[in-house]
Design an enzyme around this catalytic site. Structure first.
Site, PDB file in Angstrom:
ATOM      1  N   SER A 149       9.236   0.165  55.698  1.00 23.31           N
ATOM      2  CA  SER A 149       9.833  -0.272  54.431  1.00 23.31           C
ATOM      3  C   SER A 149       8.720  -1.038  53.736  1.00 23.31           C
ATOM      4  O   SER A 149       8.716  -2.269  53.704  1.00 23.31           O
ATOM      5  CB  SER A 149      11.044  -1.177  54.686  1.00 23.31           C
ATOM      6  N   LYS A 160      18.556  -6.036  50.366  1.00 25.14           N
ATOM      7  CA  LYS A 160      17.503  -6.713  51.126  1.00 25.14           C
ATOM      8  C   LYS A 160      17.502  -8.204  50.825  1.00 25.14           C
ATOM      9  O   LYS A 160      17.761  -8.617  49.695  1.00 25.14           O
ATOM     10  CB  LYS A 160      16.141  -6.141  50.732  1.00 25.14           C
ATOM     11  N   GLU A 181      10.727 -12.534  58.041  1.00 21.96           N
ATOM     12  CA  GLU A 181       9.289 -12.228  58.187  1.00 21.96           C
ATOM     13  C   GLU A 181       8.538 -13.402  58.789  1.00 21.96           C
ATOM     14  O   GLU A 181       8.577 -14.512  58.251  1.00 21.96           O
ATOM     15  CB  GLU A 181       8.673 -11.876  56.823  1.00 21.96           C
ATOM     16  N   GLU A 190      15.747  -9.407  56.879  1.00 22.05           N
ATOM     17  CA  GLU A 190      14.279  -9.534  56.915  1.00 22.05           C
ATOM     18  C   GLU A 190      13.833 -10.952  57.207  1.00 22.05           C
ATOM     19  O   GLU A 190      13.674 -11.758  56.293  1.00 22.05           O
ATOM     20  CB  GLU A 190      13.674  -9.063  55.577  1.00 22.05           C
ATOM     21  N   TYR A 211       7.932 -13.012  47.277  1.00 21.34           N
ATOM     22  CA  TYR A 211       8.212 -11.688  46.744  1.00 21.34           C
ATOM     23  C   TYR A 211       8.851 -11.792  45.387  1.00 21.34           C
ATOM     24  O   TYR A 211       9.513 -11.089  44.880  1.00 21.34           O
ATOM     25  CB  TYR A 211       9.070 -10.911  47.756  1.00 21.34           C
ATOM     26  N   ARG A 214       6.402  -3.012  33.189  1.00 21.07           N
ATOM     27  CA  ARG A 214       7.102  -2.977  34.479  1.00 21.07           C
ATOM     28  C   ARG A 214       7.988  -1.731  34.568  1.00 21.07           C
ATOM     29  O   ARG A 214       8.035  -1.038  35.576  1.00 21.07           O
ATOM     30  CB  ARG A 214       7.959  -4.250  34.674  1.00 21.07           C
ATOM     31  N   ASP A 259      10.679  -3.750  44.859  1.00 21.00           N
ATOM     32  CA  ASP A 259      11.557  -4.819  44.366  1.00 21.00           C
ATOM     33  C   ASP A 259      10.788  -6.088  44.040  1.00 21.00           C
ATOM     34  O   ASP A 259      11.347  -7.191  44.085  1.00 21.00           O
ATOM     35  CB  ASP A 259      12.628  -5.130  45.423  1.00 21.00           C
ATOM     36  N   LYS A 287      14.363  -5.605  59.185  1.00 18.58           N
ATOM     37  CA  LYS A 287      13.026  -5.433  58.593  1.00 18.58           C
ATOM     38  C   LYS A 287      12.123  -6.537  59.105  1.00 18.58           C
ATOM     39  O   LYS A 287      12.055  -7.618  58.507  1.00 18.58           O
ATOM     40  CB  LYS A 287      13.126  -5.468  57.067  1.00 18.58           C
TER      41      LYS A 287
HETATM   42  P1  13P Z   1       5.153  -5.562  52.050  1.00 15.86           P
HETATM   43  O1  13P Z   1       5.225  -4.207  52.688  1.00 15.86           O
HETATM   44  O2  13P Z   1       4.225  -5.604  50.853  1.00 15.86           O
HETATM   45  O3  13P Z   1       4.881  -6.658  53.032  1.00 15.86           O
HETATM   46  O4  13P Z   1       6.574  -5.901  51.409  1.00 15.86           O
HETATM   47  C1  13P Z   1       7.708  -5.335  51.868  1.00 15.86           C
HETATM   48  C2  13P Z   1       8.853  -6.152  51.423  1.00 15.86           C
HETATM   49  O5  13P Z   1       9.818  -5.622  50.894  1.00 15.86           O
HETATM   50  C3  13P Z   1       8.844  -7.613  51.642  1.00 15.86           C
HETATM   51  O6  13P Z   1      10.100  -8.160  51.407  1.00 15.86           O
END
Ligand code: 13P
Length: 365
Positions: free
Chosen positions: A305, A151, A194, A192, A365, A60, A38, A234
């Protein structure tokens, strides 16, 4: 007659709850995980630049066709694929919509619904994630178009001053609002938050911050009545900062990661699907394997993921050339098999991946 002891209005019908839980459980079936494909237009452009390829819509589309038309055995280890809006609307060169191609393989299409990171004012370079405004309408369209899950990524940064209380609270709340809107539209939200690997912090610091971020996140999900069985988490694995002078073993990472999750993630959550976060392909596989081999309480399936850790070698092998399509697809199958094995704690190194770091500073991202 109104129930006087009712604490809040009905959030989801039992049928909707069941549908969401079944989707979530299908994604984390033993030996399976998610391919994150994505990348936004800009992010994929950066990846293309590394192989000298122009960032056109056709390139793409072609690259995603490479990924999604790999041999049907892909579905043995890939249960879901996360798409970007543009890709959700794309088809193969011979006119088959990607969503259909995936469904026919038995893979559940998913969709990134956040619209990216934006700065949080008055913080030391922290962010929140936007995209709530028309989210319900977009979710309804994606659900109708065949998606089963969504996501939304938030990013938190470790430094002397961060994460701040403001960033912890705001990112947890926006994830909860997103999760609630997804569920009401029949999509399983992948939550997610992170914790970025940027920095030279040690493993203990990464663990402490990850626990704090997850504690804020699950408080907010509870406040918003989110149905946890119909969600997936995630998270980052707990690893030391990418510039840490101290090196840790996969067993250290596994202990810190499982401990952090046990302390903060309710057992009701249907599964945990780690991001790869700039780890090399091989590190991402070996660490996932160690997590699954770790002896201790683990009430959820723990799988992958991955974006970069599934696609690094694929992209290099392809190099933008039609004649490399098949070998590049084989590289994807190899990483999918390796990570499928790791999700069961059965990776023996037989599908070794590249050791090259895939770290991107301040990754968006
Ligand atoms: P990475 O595995 O490259 O960290 O990315 C996963 C992802 O979907 C981040 O939002």
């Amino acid at each position: 007659m109104a129930k006087t002891n009712q604490r809040f209005a009905e959030y989801l019908s039992p049928e909707k709850e069941n549908e969401l839980q079944q989707i979530a459980l299908a994604i984390v079936k033993p030996g399976k995980g998610i391919l994150a494909a994505d990348e936004s237009v800009g992010t994929l452009g950066k990846r293309f630049a590394s192989i000298g390829l122009e960032n056109t819509e056709e390139n793409r589309r072609k690259y995603r066709e490479l990924l999604f038309t790999a041999d049907d055995s892909l579905a043995e280890n890939i249960s879901g694929v996360i798409l970007f809006d543009e890709t959700f609307r794309h088809s193969t060169a011979d006119g088959r919509p990607f969503v259909k191609v995936l469904q026919e393989k038995g893979i559940i299409p998913g969709i990134k619904v956040d619209t990216g990171l934006v700065p949080l004012g008055g913080t030391f370079d922290e962010s929140t994630t936007q995209g709530l405004d028309d989210l319900a309408e977009r979710c309804a369209e994606y659900k109708k178009g065949g998606c089963g899950f969504a996501k939304w990524r938030c990013a938190l940064r470790i430094s002397g001053q961060t994460p701040s209380y403001q960033a912890l609270l705001e990112n947890a709340n926006v994830l909860a609002r997103y999760a609630s809107i997804c569920q009401q539209n029949g999509l399983v939200p992948i939550v997610e938050p992170e914790v970025l690997p940027d920095g030279d912090h040690d493993l203990e610091t990464a663990q402490r911050v990850t626990e704090q971020v997850l504690a804020f996140t699950y408080k907010a999900l509870a406040d918003h009545n989110v149905y946890l069985e119909g969600t997936l988490l995630k998270p980052n694995m707990v690893t030391a900062g990418q510039a840490s002078p101290i090196k840790y073993t996969p067993q250290d990472v596994a202990r810190a990661t499982v401990q952090a999750l046990n302390r903060t993630v309710p057992a009701a959550v249907s599964g945990i699907t780690f991001l790869s976060g700039g780890q090399s392909e091989e590190d991402a596989t070996v660490n996932l394997n160690a997590i699954n081999q770790y002896v201790g309480r683990k009430p959820w399936p723990l799988t992958f993921s991955y974006g970069r850790a599934l696609q690094g070698t694929v992209l290099k092998t392809w190099g933008g050339k039609d004649e490399n399509f098949k070998v590049a697809q084989n590289a994807l199958l190899k990483r999918a098999r390796a990570n499928g094995a790791a999700s069961a704690g059965q990776y023996q190194g037989e599908q070794q991946g590249s050791g090259e770091s895939l770290f991107v500073p301040k990754h968006s991202y």
